[in-house]
Motif scaffolding. Structure first.
Motif, PDB file in Angstrom:
ATOM      1  N   TYR A 435      -6.790  -8.037   6.905  1.00  0.00           N
ATOM      2  CA  TYR A 435      -6.501  -6.751   7.524  1.00  0.00           C
ATOM      3  C   TYR A 435      -5.353  -6.018   6.831  1.00  0.00           C
ATOM      4  N   SER A 436      -4.710  -6.676   5.857  1.00  0.00           N
ATOM      5  CA  SER A 436      -3.597  -6.032   5.158  1.00  0.00           C
ATOM      6  C   SER A 436      -3.531  -6.559   3.733  1.00  0.00           C
ATOM      7  N   TYR A 437      -2.802  -5.826   2.888  1.00  0.00           N
ATOM      8  CA  TYR A 437      -2.620  -6.256   1.506  1.00  0.00           C
ATOM      9  C   TYR A 437      -1.931  -7.616   1.452  1.00  0.00           C
ATOM     10  N   ASP A 438      -0.938  -7.814   2.302  1.00  0.00           N
ATOM     11  CA  ASP A 438      -0.191  -9.074   2.272  1.00  0.00           C
ATOM     12  C   ASP A 438      -1.088 -10.260   2.605  1.00  0.00           C
ATOM     13  N   LYS A 439      -1.956 -10.088   3.598  1.00  0.00           N
ATOM     14  CA  LYS A 439      -2.845 -11.173   3.994  1.00  0.00           C
ATOM     15  C   LYS A 439      -3.834 -11.489   2.880  1.00  0.00           C
ATOM     16  N   ALA A 440      -4.381 -10.450   2.244  1.00  0.00           N
ATOM     17  CA  ALA A 440      -5.334 -10.661   1.152  1.00  0.00           C
ATOM     18  C   ALA A 440      -4.661 -11.361  -0.025  1.00  0.00           C
ATOM     19  N   ALA A 441      -3.456 -10.930  -0.387  1.00  0.00           N
ATOM     20  CA  ALA A 441      -2.734 -11.553  -1.498  1.00  0.00           C
ATOM     21  C   ALA A 441      -2.392 -13.005  -1.179  1.00  0.00           C
ATOM     22  N   ASP A 442      -2.009 -13.275   0.055  1.00  0.00           N
ATOM     23  CA  ASP A 442      -1.668 -14.637   0.457  1.00  0.00           C
ATOM     24  C   ASP A 442      -2.882 -15.563   0.314  1.00  0.00           C
ATOM     25  N   THR A 443      -4.052 -15.098   0.722  1.00  0.00           N
ATOM     26  CA  THR A 443      -5.271 -15.914   0.614  1.00  0.00           C
ATOM     27  C   THR A 443      -5.615 -16.195  -0.843  1.00  0.00           C
ATOM     28  N   TYR A 472       1.773 -15.436  -9.805  1.00  0.00           N
ATOM     29  CA  TYR A 472       2.215 -14.134  -9.306  1.00  0.00           C
ATOM     30  C   TYR A 472       1.032 -13.178  -9.242  1.00  0.00           C
ATOM     31  N   VAL A 473       1.070 -12.319  -8.216  1.00  0.00           N
ATOM     32  CA  VAL A 473       0.106 -11.235  -8.100  1.00  0.00           C
ATOM     33  C   VAL A 473       0.895  -9.930  -8.020  1.00  0.00           C
ATOM     34  N   TYR A 474       0.579  -8.993  -8.919  1.00  0.00           N
ATOM     35  CA  TYR A 474       1.228  -7.683  -8.939  1.00  0.00           C
ATOM     36  C   TYR A 474       0.212  -6.643  -8.473  1.00  0.00           C
ATOM     37  N   LEU A 475       0.634  -5.821  -7.504  1.00  0.00           N
ATOM     38  CA  LEU A 475      -0.228  -4.775  -6.971  1.00  0.00           C
ATOM     39  C   LEU A 475       0.507  -3.442  -7.037  1.00  0.00           C
ATOM     40  N   GLY A 492       5.976 -22.789   0.846  1.00  0.00           N
ATOM     41  CA  GLY A 492       4.601 -22.449   1.170  1.00  0.00           C
ATOM     42  C   GLY A 492       4.438 -21.104   1.845  1.00  0.00           C
ATOM     43  N   ASP A 493       5.510 -20.296   1.892  1.00  0.00           N
ATOM     44  CA  ASP A 493       5.436 -18.982   2.523  1.00  0.00           C
ATOM     45  C   ASP A 493       5.177 -17.904   1.474  1.00  0.00           C
ATOM     46  N   LEU A 494       4.622 -16.787   1.925  1.00  0.00           N
ATOM     47  CA  LEU A 494       4.368 -15.663   1.031  1.00  0.00           C
ATOM     48  C   LEU A 494       5.648 -14.876   0.817  1.00  0.00           C
ATOM     49  N   GLU A 495       5.992 -14.672  -0.449  1.00  0.00           N
ATOM     50  CA  GLU A 495       7.162 -13.878  -0.791  1.00  0.00           C
ATOM     51  C   GLU A 495       6.700 -12.561  -1.396  1.00  0.00           C
ATOM     52  N   THR A 496       7.288 -11.469  -0.930  1.00  0.00           N
ATOM     53  CA  THR A 496       6.930 -10.136  -1.415  1.00  0.00           C
ATOM     54  C   THR A 496       8.182  -9.447  -1.922  1.00  0.00           C
ATOM     55  N   VAL A 497       8.102  -8.937  -3.153  1.00  0.00           N
ATOM     56  CA  VAL A 497       9.241  -8.239  -3.767  1.00  0.00           C
ATOM     57  C   VAL A 497       8.730  -6.939  -4.353  1.00  0.00           C
ATOM     58  N   VAL A 558     -11.784 -14.384  -8.412  1.00  0.00           N
ATOM     59  CA  VAL A 558     -10.739 -14.263  -7.388  1.00  0.00           C
ATOM     60  C   VAL A 558     -10.066 -12.897  -7.494  1.00  0.00           C
ATOM     61  N   ALA A 559      -9.773 -12.481  -8.736  1.00  0.00           N
ATOM     62  CA  ALA A 559      -9.110 -11.184  -8.940  1.00  0.00           C
ATOM     63  C   ALA A 559      -9.995 -10.034  -8.444  1.00  0.00           C
ATOM     64  N   ASP A 560     -11.296 -10.096  -8.767  1.00  0.00           N
ATOM     65  CA  ASP A 560     -12.201  -9.032  -8.325  1.00  0.00           C
ATOM     66  C   ASP A 560     -12.321  -9.012  -6.799  1.00  0.00           C
ATOM     67  N   ALA A 561     -12.344 -10.215  -6.189  1.00  0.00           N
ATOM     68  CA  ALA A 561     -12.418 -10.275  -4.725  1.00  0.00           C
ATOM     69  C   ALA A 561     -11.191  -9.641  -4.093  1.00  0.00           C
ATOM     70  N   LEU A 562     -10.020  -9.946  -4.668  1.00  0.00           N
ATOM     71  CA  LEU A 562      -8.791  -9.366  -4.136  1.00  0.00           C
ATOM     72  C   LEU A 562      -8.775  -7.857  -4.351  1.00  0.00           C
ATOM     73  N   ALA A 563      -9.208  -7.414  -5.540  1.00  0.00           N
ATOM     74  CA  ALA A 563      -9.254  -5.972  -5.806  1.00  0.00           C
ATOM     75  C   ALA A 563     -10.204  -5.267  -4.841  1.00  0.00           C
ATOM     76  N   PHE A 564     -11.364  -5.902  -4.596  1.00  0.00           N
ATOM     77  CA  PHE A 564     -12.323  -5.306  -3.656  1.00  0.00           C
ATOM     78  C   PHE A 564     -11.732  -5.250  -2.255  1.00  0.00           C
TER      79      PHE A 564
END
Length: 790
Positions: A435-443, A472-475, A492-497, A558-564
């Motif tokens: 439901y959010s960018y953070d959740k998708a990136a975390d998965t 790392y994932v850059y968006l 094991g937590d998601l870090e966002t910078v 994986v990258a295409d799934a995240l982009a989609f």
């Protein structure tokens, strides 16, 4: 794999000794001295073939009859030369024709009493000759002559029986005017006839085996290339195997090319023998480069192979006297330059752990050692047998092991990839449900980390190396220079910078806009996905474990799934805003009807025109009820459904009341309102929503028609179907626009409004289980027909 390596070297060693056993070393036999060889004490029953090497009598530019050797005039010309050998420069009177001329050789062999038949095996001497045994001609090859016009060279293996005698006198006439080297350059061998024939058969079988092995590998790799066009290494090795086949046909005792093609020119196979050696060098190194790519060879490799191309050019276009001169420079250049350079480069590749590198390296070492052996034989540094064919077979075996290992690894990776693809499908579904960018990136990050655990410890030549596994994932934020960088912390937590664009360039070591495909930079794999909506997504992860296409495709998946997922979330955000805008527009649109009616009633109330005060207040109360109904519609809309308040009403009374309200509505316009009710009986409907529907159509007609317009309404009934027919003489619209007019956001030709009213009408009709039909023509007006069940 270990068993495969042992088998590989066992085959090489056994093949080498099998080849050595085909020829007796002769170390246990005496060499000829002063033109005489004593074999009287030697038994040929052991099956060994004895080379008649040593000092032979030699008479330069003389052909002496077997009966004339006692002539005093020939005694002064007698010399002794070592056989096998080529003619020296001192023999020739013409420095430009070294190796050209003719001569007589003579050897006396003491055999003693023999029961078995003996035979001579005479390999090719690269020229023409006639051999006599005890004054009897037993063999001849080519055309003997004292000049180039008289003589004709030929390659041919001969087997000749020798006279049954205790003493054997061999007289050998040799002439050479075609080849650079003349003389008796291969050992003449003596043995039992059966042993000689057996030796020849073994050698011929072995030579055919080498030809068939090379031909099979050549065809196999050609077909392999047709199925995998992106693997040019297979085509290069196919050509190299073809050159091995050509060389195997043009060298050896049998020289199979001459046997297969009777009458073939002596010159053509001779050139092919040289070409097959020279061209195989660049071909082999181009092949090896495909499996062990190095920046050094990519930049300078073309210069290292120039001498081979130059030598090949000379062989193709210059005569024998010149192209044979290339052999010595190439024989020195090969072991001093290209062989050690490539040995070092392969060793570097082996250290890097390239797939199948050990078998390829081993095959190259074997062929290099065999090449050194043959070069030493050519230079006369030692005596022995030529081994280049075995070196080529060793390389073929090494390449076969390499292919087997690649296929085995491919099957293993295919199984692994199949499992990962299943997990990718499941995880992609989870990513898509984010439901959010953070959740998708975390998965996505958790998927990559789970895969990275398999690559954390890598064994390289017995050593264990720990690999840094941070992913790392850059968006990129749309329409902004801000990027978000996601990673999984040690807990094991998601870090966002949040980082700026130029910071991303420093972090990954590349300009994000320059990324078009996966790239490895500083042992990190960088994968970029960019869509048409200007979103940029970059994966930055360790390159270990992602060297092959299947692993790379998995990462791209994986990258295409995240982009989609990012696109989907962005689309949902836009749709939410659009829904809010649509709802706001509908509210504003429908608020206008009752507000306009209340305003008109208040205006009439002040002027006391038309109806009584009580009726005006009653009409205003109805409009307040309509506003109340509209608030319920807002709630229904938020739930994406309409809940009707169905009531059974008398048709004439209900629609007559609406028409009276419409008259009040049209008082503020110059349009004419006409209505007619031709239906009787009752109907079940939601009175407030049908009223909204009619007022929507009336308001749209008023806004789309000029001052002389007419808006008419007819109510008809046919059995249980009630028809509501609305017509105006306004501007209308084209046939192409009919399919779009009920869509939310359809732009009408009205000076005000959004075109959402028709969307509301359709929703109300469909909620009643009815149908709505439209017929319009530009410049002639529009007709809406609504069908409701009574």
């Amino acid at each position: 794999m270990r068993f495969g390596k042992i088998t590989f070297f066992a085959l090489l060693i056994s093949s080498f000794f099998s080849y050595c056993d085909l020829v007796g070393s002769g170390s246990e036999h005496s060499s000829a001295k002063n033109g005489t060889l004593d074999l009287s004490k030697h038994s040929f029953e052991d099956g060994k073939i004895v080379p008649l090497d040593g000092e032979w009598e030699f008479y330069w530019e003389e052909w002496i009859s077997p009966n004339d050797f006692s002539d005093p005039k020939f005694k002064s010309k007698k010399k002794f030369v070592t056989v096998p050998s080529v003619w020296k420069e001192s023999f020739s009177k013409d420095p430009e024709a070294v190796g050209h001329g003719y001569a007589t050789y003579r050897l006396k062999v003491k055999l003693g009493k023999r029961k078995q038949a003996l035979a001579l095996k005479i390999p090719d001497q690269g020229t023409a000759y006639i051999l006599y045994a005890n004054g009897k001609k037993i063999a001849s090859v080519g055309s003997l002559g004292k000049s180039e016009s008289e003589s004709k060279a030929k390659y041919e293996l001969k087997i000749s029986l020798v006279p049954d005698s205790e003493n054997l006198e061999l007289v050998f006439y040799v002439s050479n005017f075609q080849n650079r080297w003349g003389g008796v350059w291969n050992s003449i061998q003596l043995g039992e006839l059966e042993s000689v024939l057996k030796d020849v058969r073994k050698r011929r079988d072995l030579e055919w085996a080498l030809v068939l092995i090379a031909a099979t590998m050549s065809f196999y790799n050609v077909f392999f290339y047709f199925f995998r066009r992106n693997e040019s290494a297979h085509l290069l090795f196919a050509f190299h195997a073809f050159l091995i086949m050509v060389r195997s046909l043009t060298i050896g005792d049998s020289r199979l090319a001459y046997e297969l093609l009777q009458g073939i020119s002596w010159e053509l196979p001779n050139r092919l023998e040289y070409i097959s050696v020279y061209i195989s060098g660049p071909t082999l190194y181009a092949f090896l480069y495909r499996y062990c790519k190095t920046d050094f060879w990519r930049r300078f490799g073309r210069y290292f192979v120039i001498p081979y191309y130059l030598a090949s050019f000379i062989v193709l276009f210059f005569p024998n006297a010149y192209y044979t001169l290339t052999l010595l420079p190439v024989a020195l250049y090969l072991p001093l330059v290209t062989m050690p350079v490539w040995l070092v480069l392969l060793a570097v590749g082996l250290k890097r752990g390239i797939e199948g590198g050990l078998s390829l390296f081993s095959g190259y070492v074997v062929i290099s050692l065999c090449t050194l052996n043959d070069i030493g034989l050519f230079l006369g540094l030692w005596n022995g047998i030529y081994l280049i064919q075995y070196g080529e077979v060793a390389l073929i075996l090494g390449y076969s092991i390499l292919i087997s290992k690649i296929f085995s690894e491919a099957f293993r990776r295919s199984d692994t990839l199949g499992t990962k693809m299943k997990s990718l499908v499941l995880s992609t579904r989870e990513i898509m449900q984010s439901y959010s960018y953070d959740k998708a990136a975390d998965t996505a990050l958790k998927m990559l980390h789970e895969n990275g655990k398999e690559q954390t410890i890598i064994s390289n030549n017995g050593r264990t190396i720990a690999v840094e596994q941070t992913v790392y994932v850059y968006l990129e934020e749309p329409n902004s220079s801000i990027w978000k960088r996601y990673c999984i912390s040690s807990l094991g937590d998601l870090e966002t910078v949040e980082v700026y664009k130029y910071d991303v360039q420093d972090l990954i070591g590349l300009d994000p806009s320059s990324l078009t495909g996966p790239i490895i930079k500083n042992d990190r794999l960088v994968v970029s996905v960019q869509d048409e909506q200007l979103y940029k997504l970059i994966f930055d992860l360790p390159s270990e474990g992602y060297s092959d296409d299947s692993q790379m495709d998995w990462v791209r998946g994986v990258a295409d799934a995240l982009a989609f997922s990012v696109r989907n979330i962005a689309r949902q955000d836009r749709e939410k805003l659009a829904i809010i805008g649509e709802l706001s527009a509908e509210i504003v649109h429908d608020l206008g009807h009752p507000i306009a009616m209340i305003r008109q009633n208040l205006k009439n109330l002040r002027s006391k025109k038309g109806t009584s005060k009580t009726n005006l207040l009653f009409q205003a109360e109805k409009e307040v009820d309509a506003l109340t109904n509209l608030t319920l519609d807002i709630l229904d809309f938020s739930k994406n459904r309409i809940i009707l308040d169905l009531q059974t009403l008398e048709i004439k009374a209900y629609f007559k009341e609406i028409f009276e309200d419409l008259e009040t509505f049209f008082q503020s316009t110059k349009m004419k309102l006409a209505f007619k009710i031709n239906a009787k009986g009752s109907i079940r409907l939601d009175p407030l929503r049908i009223r909204r529907l009619i007022f929507n159509l009336a308001k749209n007609a008023a806004e789309a028609t000029d001052e002389k317009g007419i808006f008419s309404i007819r109510i008809e009934r046919e059995e249980d179907i009630v028809y509501l027919i609305f017509e105006d003489n306004g501007q209308g619209f084209s046939k192409d626009m009919e399919r779009y007019i009920f869509d939310s956001g359809f732009g009408s030709k009205k000076p005000y409004g959004t075109g959402l009213g028709l969307s509301i009408i359709r929703k109300i009709v469909f909620a009643h289980g009815g149908e709505i039909l439209v017929s319009s023509e530009e410049g002639k007006g529009t007709r809406f027909t609504i069908l409701l069940r009574s």
